[in-house]
Scaffold this motif. Structure first.
Motif, PDB file in Angstrom:
ATOM      1  N   GLN A 185       0.816  -1.261  -0.185  1.00  0.00           N
ATOM      2  CA  GLN A 185      -0.071   0.058  -0.021  1.00  0.00           C
ATOM      3  C   GLN A 185       0.796   1.331   0.102  1.00  0.00           C
ATOM      4  O   GLN A 185       0.460   2.354  -0.795  1.00  0.00           O
ATOM      5  CB  GLN A 185      -0.867  -0.140   1.312  1.00  0.00           C
ATOM      6  CG  GLN A 185      -1.848   0.978   1.182  1.00  0.00           C
ATOM      7  CD  GLN A 185      -2.923   0.747   2.103  1.00  0.00           C
ATOM      8  OE1 GLN A 185      -2.621  -0.022   2.925  1.00  0.00           O
ATOM      9  NE2 GLN A 185      -4.096   1.319   2.219  1.00  0.00           N
ATOM     10  N   ASP A 186       1.903   1.335   0.707  1.00  0.00           N
ATOM     11  CA  ASP A 186       2.864   2.499   0.985  1.00  0.00           C
ATOM     12  C   ASP A 186       4.057   2.327   0.233  1.00  0.00           C
ATOM     13  O   ASP A 186       5.049   2.625   0.550  1.00  0.00           O
ATOM     14  CB  ASP A 186       2.795   3.180   2.216  1.00  0.00           C
ATOM     15  CG  ASP A 186       3.204   2.183   3.299  1.00  0.00           C
ATOM     16  OD1 ASP A 186       3.453   0.885   2.650  1.00  0.00           O
ATOM     17  OD2 ASP A 186       3.159   2.748   4.417  1.00  0.00           O
ATOM     18  N   SER A 232      -3.450   3.873  -3.438  1.00  0.00           N
ATOM     19  CA  SER A 232      -4.054   4.798  -2.288  1.00  0.00           C
ATOM     20  C   SER A 232      -3.089   5.801  -1.890  1.00  0.00           C
ATOM     21  O   SER A 232      -3.606   6.627  -1.404  1.00  0.00           O
ATOM     22  CB  SER A 232      -4.531   3.624  -1.249  1.00  0.00           C
ATOM     23  OG  SER A 232      -3.466   3.110  -0.767  1.00  0.00           O
ATOM     24  N   SER A 233      -1.984   5.507  -2.271  1.00  0.00           N
ATOM     25  CA  SER A 233      -0.720   6.471  -1.648  1.00  0.00           C
ATOM     26  C   SER A 233      -0.602   7.646  -2.991  1.00  0.00           C
ATOM     27  O   SER A 233       0.128   8.631  -2.483  1.00  0.00           O
ATOM     28  CB  SER A 233       0.498   6.029  -1.512  1.00  0.00           C
ATOM     29  OG  SER A 233       0.566   5.059  -0.377  1.00  0.00           O
ATOM     30  N   LEU A 234      -1.475   7.628  -4.045  1.00  0.00           N
ATOM     31  CA  LEU A 234      -1.215   8.409  -4.944  1.00  0.00           C
ATOM     32  C   LEU A 234      -2.379   9.562  -5.002  1.00  0.00           C
ATOM     33  O   LEU A 234      -3.627   9.210  -4.834  1.00  0.00           O
ATOM     34  CB  LEU A 234      -1.410   7.645  -6.420  1.00  0.00           C
ATOM     35  CG  LEU A 234      -0.135   6.524  -6.327  1.00  0.00           C
ATOM     36  CD1 LEU A 234      -0.269   6.006  -7.872  1.00  0.00           C
ATOM     37  CD2 LEU A 234       1.433   7.263  -6.037  1.00  0.00           C
TER      38      LEU A 234
END
Lengths: 359, 347, 584
Positions: A85-86, A165-167
Motif C-alpha cells: 500500500q505504501d 491509495s498513496s497517489l
C-alpha cells in the motif's frame, strides 16, 4: 489454473475475517479483489503472502500447496511478488538496488540481474532514475519501483495491496492504465486488492466482490456493473436508481439472463433483464443506472416519466441532476446541457438496460 | 554583525525579564544589591566549613563558602582575575599564593592583630609583604609503611633506603601531575638532593618498581591493603590513617621533609574588605585555631603542625627536619619538572 | 509571535548561553591575554605550543580519540543487543529491563566509578583478582565507560526499531530474503542512522567525561584529553590558553565524528517512517532463559555491583572496622551543610534547569526544524559540536563571560548568582536536547503544521497544540536526562555555585575529600534513591497520559507520506495488532 483458493476461512478469536472463499485464477489473469473496509480483502492477501495463516481451506499456486491449517510455506519460498500500500521501499537502497534485491536473493547470475533491472526500468519508465533513493522520488515513481521489484523475478503471482491509495487522484488515473499495461506486458498473474471500483474495472479481467469476509459476486467488470446479484453489489459498482418492481412475464432467452417485463411502482410496465430462475410474480427492485436515463425537455412520449428537478450540478462533461419522479422515487441522471432546479422534465429510460434484482 | 548584536541585546532583555520574573532567588537579589555584607570565601581546606560556621556564629557576619579542590579553586580565582568576586582564599601550598601575589591579586601590607600569636615556624613562613598568612603546616611527603608487612626495625629511615631490593615493587607515591601536594614533595627532594641527583633518585626508584597512584586516597588504600609496603604522600593523610587504626606507621626521613604550608589571603579588591580582615584575624586567634583542629569535621586536614602558640598539635611529629622550599623558585620549575617526571617516571 | 521571531529568539539563546561564553574561553587559545590584567589582543601560539610540549598533550588526544571510538563501538554493540531483546523479541520481564536501562542511564557516573573502585580498587573485595589487571587498563576503562553509556545506544536503536514498519520486512521476505538476509540487508541498514546517532552521543560523552578520566584512567596510567584540560587549568599559574587549545581540539574531534556520521549517511533519506503503519512484531524467543540470564548479568555488572559497592560503604561506620553496620552516615546528613541541603538545592536547580532547558530546547529545535539563514546554520553547527564540551571548559567560559565588569554596570552580573549556574546547566544540556528534539521533529509531517496554520493557529498555538502533544514522549525523556544530569553535575557546579550554597555533587566531593567516605556514600545513595522515586513517579504519570492518548499518537500512521483524503485501510483495523508468524 495458476492460483487456487479453496474454501478459505480466517478467524482471529471471535472475529471472522474471511469465511469460505473459493477462487481460481488463470495464468496471466488479473483479478481485482474489491470490497469496502473490513470486507476481508487484505486478510486474503496476507494469507496468500504468508503473513497470515488460514483457519480452514487451502491455497495452491501452480499446483503447490502454499497454505492450509498446519502448513505454511515461508514467504520467501512462495514465489510471490507484492506491491504494498505504501510501497514499503527500503530507504537505504537506490532504485536499482531495490529492484535487484529479489534477483540477488534468488542468486540470479549478475549479468542477468542487471539485464532484468534495466528491462524493468524501461518497462516502468524509470530508465534514468536508477541511482535515486526513495526519498528522491515522487509518489508515482515510488510506486513504479515497487511494481518493478515485485515483478523482478517473474513470480507466479503478484499481489497488489491498494497500490493506488498513496497517489493523488490525477496520478491514479494515469497509473491505472499504466499498471494494466505493465502487468499484461509481463503476462503476470495478479491479485489486485482495492476498494475503488474504477480501479478494479480498469485493471482487472475479473472482479471479486467481498463483504464481511464473504464472496458476494465474481465476474467480469461488466457483469458486476450491469447484472449485480444484489443491491449491495449494484451500489458498490456505481451510482444506481432503484424502483420497486415485480416481474410480470419472462421470456426464455439464451445467455446468462432472461428478458421479461416488470411493472414498476405497480403501474409502468417496462422491458427488463431478469436473472435466470426468476419467474413471474417475483417482487424485487429494478436497477436503472443514471446514464440510461435521458432527459427530454419536449413532449413526453411513452417510456418517459414526468419528473421535477430538485438539484443540478455542473460536472464539466455533463450536468448531474436529481429529479423526483411523479409518484415515484428520486433519481439521478446526466444531461449534456444545462438544467435548472425546479424545471419540469421528462425522463426516458432505455428499456433493455433495466436489471431486475429479486429481494 | 548588526543583527547579531540586536539578537543578543533582545535576548539579554529577555533574560533579564525571565530572571527577574522567577529565576532570581531573593537571596541572590539581596546579594547583588548589598554586596558588602557578606564574606565570600573560597577554600580547599577540610576545616573551612567548620571555621566559616564558627566565625559566622561569633561575629554575625554571613560567610558564603565555596569549598572545592585546590585545582578548581585556582582556576576560578584565575578566571575571575579581571573582576574578583572573593574576599578570602585559603588552600595548601605557598607556590600558588606567591604567584597570585606577584600578579597583584592579594592584599599586601596589612597585618592581623593575632599575627603576634605566630610561633617560630609561623614567623619563618610569613612573607615580608604580609600578602598571605600561614595557618598550619603539613609535610608534602613523609614515609609511611605497612606495619603488618614491615617491622619497625626494617622500616626505611632515609629516602635512599627506598632503593633497597626488599622494597622492590613495594613503594608507591602520587602522580605530581594530578595530586596537589605531590609537586612540593618533588621540588623539596630536588632542592635537598640537587636537581640532577634528584632525577637519578627517581629514575632508580622507578627501576626498583615504583608504583604511581593518582592521589593520597589511592596510595593510602594501596598501602593499607598491602599492595605496597611503603609509600610517600602528605603526612596528615598518613597520620590520619594511623589514627583511624590502619596498619600504618609514619617516619620522617633523616634528609628532611618538604614543608607544605596552608595559607590564607585577602583579595586586593575584596568586595568586603572589613569582613575579610576580621576573618583572617579570627582564624589566627585561639578560637579559630581550635576550630581547625575539629577532626570530626575536618578529617585528616586537622592533623597539621600548628604555626601559632595558641594550640598544640593533635598528633605530635617527632624528629622532623623541615625543608622550606622557596615557592617562587619551585613555581618557576613546576612545568618542566612535572613534565620530566611524567615522561621519565610515570611512564 | 511568528516564525521569524522564533528564529531570532533561538539564535539569541544559543549566542548568549553557549556561543559567547565558549568563545570567551576558546579564543584564548590564540589571544592568551584577552582577559589578562591588563587585557591585550596579542596573538600567540603559546597555547598550542604548550600543548605540543606537554607530555600528556598529544598522547591524551590520541588516547581520548581511541577510547571514544572503541567505547562507542562496544556501547553500540551492547546497546543494540539490549534494544533487540527489548523491542524485537518476546523477552520476559521486558518492562523491568527497560526500567533498568533507564536506571543505568540516569545513575550518576561517579556512583558507578566509585563502586568499581570499591570492588576492584586497592583494598577492594576483588583487589587481588585477575580482573584488576584488565580493569586498570585502557580496555578496562573502555569497558566501564561502555557499561555506563550503552543505554544511549539502546534508546536510539529501540526508537528506530519501533519506527520501522512491518511492511519493509514483508517486502524483503516476499523478495526471497531469509530472516538472516532481511536483518543483514534491510533492518541493520535501517537501524544504522540511529546506531550512529547513539554512537555519536556515546563518543561525545566519553570525550567530555571526567569522572573516569580522573580516576580509573589515571590509575591505569592512561591520560585523557579532559584530564589534560583539567591539568592545564589546575597547575598554577593557570594555563587557560593551553586548556583552550585542548578544548579546540576536542571540538575538532567531535566535528570530525559528526562529519563522518553525515558522510556515512550520504544522501539517503531516513526522514519519514517507511513500511506501513504496523510496527514490527516481536519474535518468539527460542531459549528465553539464556537471554534472560545474559541481560540480567549485563545489568548486574553495569549497575547492581557498583551500586552495591556504594551502598555497602554508606553503611560502614566511620573509621570503624569493616562489616560493622551503622546508620550513622545517614543520620549525619540531616541539618548540616554539605548534607541533605545540597540535595534539596540541586533538586531545585535540576527542576528549573530541566524545565528551562526544555523550553529553550523546544524553541531552538522548532526554529531549526525550518530552514534558516547562514546564522542559524552556523549556530546549529555550534550547538551540535559543543555536545562534548567538558564542564570545566563551559564553567570557565561562563566566568570569563558573565564576570565581565561591563555586565555588572548594566545589572547583569550573573556570575556568582544561582542564575549563572542555572544558565550553565541549561547550556550544558542544550546540545543534547536540541539534538534529540530535532531528531524527533522529522516525525511531524509538514502538512500537520500547515493544516494548523491554515486553521488560523498562530505559532504559539501550533507549538502548544501540535508540536508538544506529538513529541511529548521525546521531550519528557529529554527533560528526564537533563534533570538527572543536573542533579549530580560536578565540574560546572564547582566553578559556578554561589558561595555558601553548595550543590549535591560538591557536597559529596566535600565529604569524600574530608575522608568521610561513608557520609559521601550515604549522601549519594539517598539522593539516588530519592531521584529514582521522583523519576519513577514522573514516568508513571507520563505513561498514564500516553496510554490515554495512545490511539491518537502511537498506532496511527501520521508520518505524512499518505494523502489526507485516503480512506483508512480497514482490514488493519479489523485485525488490530495481529502479528504474523514471521514478524520480527
Amino acid at each position: 489454473m495458476s492460483l487456487e483458493i479453496l474454501n478459505l476461512s480466517v478467524r482471529y478469536g471471535a472475529v471472522t475475517a474471511l469465511s469460505g472463499v473459493s477462487l481460481a485464477v488463470g495464468s496471466g489473469e488479473i483479478v481485482a479483489v474489491l470490497g469496502p473496509s473490513g470486507s476481508g480483502k487484505t486478510t486474503l492477501l496476507q494469507v496468500l503472502a504468508g503473513i497470515q495463516n488460514p483457519s480452514r481451506g487451502e491455497v495452491r499456486l501452480e499446483g503447490r500447496t502454499l497454505a492450509r491449517p498446519g502448513l505454511s510455506v515461508a514467504p520467501e519460498r512462495r514465489g510471490i511478488g507484492m506491491v504494498f500500500q505504501d510501497f514499503a521501499l527500503w530507504p537505504h537502497m537506490t532504485v536499482v538496488d531495490t529492484i535487484r534485491f529479489p534477483l540477488e536473493t534468488l542468486r540470479t547470475p549478475r549479468r542477468e540481474q542487471f539485464q532484468r533491472v534495466s528491462e524493468l526500468l524501461a518497462l516502468v519508465h524509470l530508465g534514468s532514475l536508477g541511482d535515486r533513493y526513495p526519498h528522491e522520488l515522487s509518489g508515482g515513481q515510488r510506486q513504479r519501483v515497487a511494481i518493478a521489484r515485485a515483478l523482478a523475478t517473474r513470480p507466479a503471482l503478484i499481489l497488489l495491496d491498494e497500490p493506488m491509495s498513496s497517489l493523488d487522484a490525477r496520478l491514479r488515473e494515469t497509473m491505472r492504465a499504466d499498471l494494466a499495461r505493465i502487468l499484461r506486458q509481463e503476462r503476470a498473474t495478479a491479485l489486485y486488492v482495492t476498494h475503488d471500483r474504477l480501479e478494479a474495472m480498469a485493471v482487472a479481467d475479473r472482479v471479486l466482490l467481498l463483504r464481511s469476509g464473504q464472496l458476494i459476486q465474481a465476474g467480469t467488470p461488466s457483469e458486476l456493473y450491469e447484472q449485480p446479484s444484489d443491491c449491495f453489489t449494484a451500489e458498490f459498482m456505481g451510482p444506481a436508481n432503484w424502483f420497486e418492481a415485480e416481474v410480470v412475464n419472462v421470456n426464455a432467452s439464451p445467455g446468462a439472463f432472461l428478458t421479461g417485463t416488470v411493472s414498476i411502482q405497480g403501474t409502468t410496465l417496462l422491458k427488463a433483464r431478469v436473472p435466470v430462475g426468476v419467474g413471474p410474480g417475483t417482487r424485487g427492485a429494478a436497477l436503472i443506472r443514471p446514464e440510461h436515463l435521458h432527459v427530454v425537455k419536449a413532449c413526453p412520449k411513452p417510456e418517459t416519466w414526468q419528473a421535477h428537478v430538485t438539484q443540478a450540478t455542473y460536472l464539466g462533461a455533463h450536468w448531474q441532476l436529481q429529479a423526483a419522479i411523479a409518484n415515484g422515487p428520486s433519481v439521478t441522471a446526466y444531461h449534456p446541457a444545462a438544467v435548472t432546479v425546479g424545471e419540469e422534465i421528462g425522463l426516458r429510460y432505455e428499456s433493455n438496460t433495466v436489471w431486475f434484482i429479486p429481494i | 554583525m548588526r543583527s547579531l548584536l540586536k539578537l543578543a541585546s533582545s535576548l539579554t532583555a529577555l533574560a533579564t525579564l525571565g530572571l527577574g520574573a522567577g529565576l532570581v532567588t531573593p537571596a541572590m537579589t539581596e546579594a547583588a544589591q548589598r554586596p558588602h555584607l557578606h564574606l565570600i570565601f573560597y577554600s580547599a581546606q577540610g576545616y573551612d566549613a567548620a571555621e566559616a560556621a564558627a566565625f559566622q556564629k561569633a561575629t554575625g557576619i554571613r560567610v558564603h563558602l565555596s569549598d572545592m579542590s585546590t585545582g578548581p579553586l585556582l582556576a576560578k580565582v584565575s578566571a575571575e582575575a579581571q573582576n574578583p568576586k572573593w574576599d578570602v582564599i585559603w588552600f595548601d601550598g605557598n607556590g600558588a599564593m606567591a604567584a597570585l601575589n606577584q600578579q597583584g591579586q592579594l592584599l599586601r601590607g596589612w597585618t592581623p592583630s593575632t599575627a603576634k600569636n605566630y610561633n617560630r615556624l609561623g614567623r619563618s613562613l610569613l612573607p615580608k609583604d604580609h600578602a598571605y598568612f600561614p595557618t598550619g603546616v603539613t609535610s608534602a611527603g613523609a614515609l609511611a609503611y605497612n606495619t603488618k608487612l614491615v617491622s619497625a626495625k626494617n622500616a626505611p629511615r632515609t629516602w635512599q633506603e627506598l632503593l633497597k631490593p626488599e622494597f622492590r615493587n613495594a613503594v608507591g607515591m602520587n602522580n605530581p601531575a594530578i595530586s596537589g601536594p605531590t609537586y612540593p614533595l618533588l621540588a623539596g627532594l630536588f632542592k635537598q638532593m640537587g636537581v640532577a641527583k634528584g632525577e637519578t633518585f627517581f629514575t632508580k626508584l622507578k627501576a626498583n618498581g615504583l608504583k604511581i597512584y593518582p592521589t593520597n586516597g589511592n596510595t593510602l588504600q594501596a598501602l593499607a591493603s598491602g599492595r605496597i609496603k611503603v609509600a610517600m604522600f602528605q603526612d596528615s593523610a598518613e597520620l590520619y590513617a594511623k589514627r583511624s587504626g590502619d596498619p600504618v606507621n609514619v617516619i620522617y626521613p633523616r634528609g628532611g621533609v618538604t614543608m607544605l604550608p596552608s595559607d590564607i589571603a585577602i583579595s586586593a579588591h575584596a568586595p568586603d574588605m572589613a569582613a575579610a580582615k576580621r576573618f583572617v584575624t579570627w582564624v589566627l586567634s585561639k578560637r579559630g585555631q581550635h576550630v581547625m583542629q575539629d577532626i570530626r569535621a575536618a578529617g585528616s586536614d586537622s592533623l597539621f603542625q600548628p604555626v601559632t602558640n595558641q594550640i598544640k598539635p593533635l598528633l605530635r611529629r617527632t624528629g622532623v627536619h623541615w625543608i622550606n622550599v622557596n615557592p617562587i623558585w619551585a613555581g618557576e620549575h613546576e612545568t618542566p619538572w612535572v613534565n620530566w617526571f611524567t615522561n621519565n617516571v610515570v611512564r | 509571535m511568528g516564525f521569524r521571531t522564533l528564529n531570532g529568539m533561538a539564535a539569541a539563546v544559543v549566542v548568549i548561553l553557549i556561543a559567547l561564553p565558549l568563545l570567551a574561553l576558546l579564543l584564548q587559545s590564540i589571544w592568551p591575554d584577552l582577559f589578562s590584567l591588563p587585557p591585550s589582543l596579542r596573538i600567540s601560539g603559546a597555547g598550542f605550543n604548550a600543548l605540543f610540549q606537554d607530555p600528556y598533550g598529544i598522547r591524551s588526544i590520541v588516547d581520548s580519540a581511541g577510547l571514544a571510538v572503541s567505547t562507542a563501538v562496544i556501547a553500540t554493540v551492547l546497546g543494540g543487543a539490549v534494544a533487540y531483546l527489548l523491542e524485537a523479541v518476546e523477552l520476559p520481564a521486558r518492562g523491568f529491563f527497560t526500567a533498568m536501562t533507564w536506571l543505568v542511564l540516569l545513575a550518576p557516573s561517579f556512583l558507578i566509578g566509585q563502586g568499581w573502585q570499591f570492588l576492584f580498587g586497592p583494598g577492594g573485595i576483588w583487589a587481588k583478582g585477575p580482573l584488576v589487571g584488565i580493569l586498570l587498563s585502557p580496555v578496562g576503562v573502555a569497558l566501564v565507560l561502555s557499561l555506563k553509556l550503552f543505554p544511549f545506544s539502546t534508546l536510539a536503536i529501540s526508537g528506530a526499531l519501533r519506527g520501522i514498519g512491518q511492511d519493509v520486512v514483508h517486502a524483503a521476505r516476499l523478495s526471497g530474503a531469509s530472516l538472516w538476509t532481511t536483518w543483514r540487508r534491510i533492518l541493520v541498514p535501517l537501524l544504522l542512522p540511529a546506531a550512529l546517532a547513539g554512537a555519536l552521543i556515546v563518543l561525545a560523552e566519553v570525550l567530555s567525561d571526567f569522572g573516569v578520566a580522573s580516576t580509573l584512567a589515571q590509575t591505569a596510567n592512561f591520560p585523557l584529553l579532559t584530564y589534560a584540560i583539567y591539568a592545564a587549568m589546575e597547575t598554577f599559574p593557570v594555563n587557560f590558553s593551553e586548556a583552550a587549545a585542548l578544548a579546540v581540539i576536542l571540538v575538532v574531534l567531535v566535528s570530525l565524528a559528526q562529519w563522518v556520521e553525515r558522510w556515512i549517511m550520504g544522501r539517503r533519506g531516513y526522514a519519514t517512517r517507511w513500511g506501513g503503519s504496523q510496527n514490527l512484531g516481536r519474535q518468539p524467543l527460542a531459549r528465553p532463559w539464556i537471554w534472560l540470564a545474559a541481560i540480567s548479568a549485563l545489568f548486574v555488572v553495569a549497575f547492581v555491583l557498583p551500586a552495591w559497592g556504594i551502598v555497602a560503604v554508606s553503611f560502614e561506620s566511620p573509621g570503624g572496622s569493616f562489616g560493622h553496620w551503622t546508620l550513622a552516615n545517614y543520620l549525619s546528613l540531616w541539618g548540616r551543610t554539605y548534607g541533605l541541603d545540597t540535595f534539596v538545592r540541586s533538586l531545585g536547580y535540576a527542576v528549573a534547569a530541566g524545565g528551562l532547558g526544555l523550553v529553550v530546547g523546544i524553541v531552538v529545535s522548532i526554529a531549526w526544524w525550518r530552514r534558516g539563514g547562514w546564522l542559524i546554520a552556523a549556530l546549529k553547527a555550534l550547538t551540535t559540536t559543543t555536545i562534548a564540551i567538558p564542564g570545566i571548559v563551559l564553567g570557565a567560559g561562563y566566568i570569563f563571560f558573565w564576570n565581565q565588569p561591563i555586565l555588572g554596570r548594566i545589572g547583569l552580573a550573573l556570575y556568582g548568582t544561582p542564575a549563572a549556574l542555572l544558565l550553565a546547566y541549561v547550556a550544558g544540556t542544550l546540545p543534547y536536547s536540541v539534538r534529540v528534539a530535532s531528531g524527533s521533529m522529522v516525525q511531524i509531517p509538514p502538512n500537520a503544521i500547515f493544516a494548523a496554520r491554515t486553521a488560523g493557529a498562530g505559532l504559539t498555538r501550533v507549538i502548544v497544540r501540535i508540536f508538544i502533544p506529538m513529541l511529548r514522549d521525546t521531550w519528557f525523556r529529554v527533560w528526564l536526562i537533563s534533570f538527572a544530569g543536573v542533579i549530580f553535575e560536578l565540574p560546572v557546579s564547582e566553578l559556578l555555585y554561589p558561595a555558601g550554597a553548595p550543590t549535591l555533587a560538591v557536597g559529596i566531593i566535600h565529604q569524600i575529600h574530608s575522608m568521610r567516605f561513608g557520609t559521601g556514600a550515604a549522601l549519594t545513595v539517598i539522593s539516588t534513591v530519592l531521584m529514582g522515586v521522583m523519576v519513577g513517579a514522573a514516568q508513571f504519570l507520563q505513561n498514564r497520559c500516553s496510554r490515554r492518548d495512545e490511539h491518537k499518537h502511537s498506532r496511527t500512521h501520521w508520518a505524512g507520506n499518505r494523502m489526507a483524503n485516503d480512506p483508512p485501510s480497514a482490514p488493519r483495523l479489523s485485525a488490530p495488532r495481529k502479528e504474523g508468524k514471521f514478524s520480527l
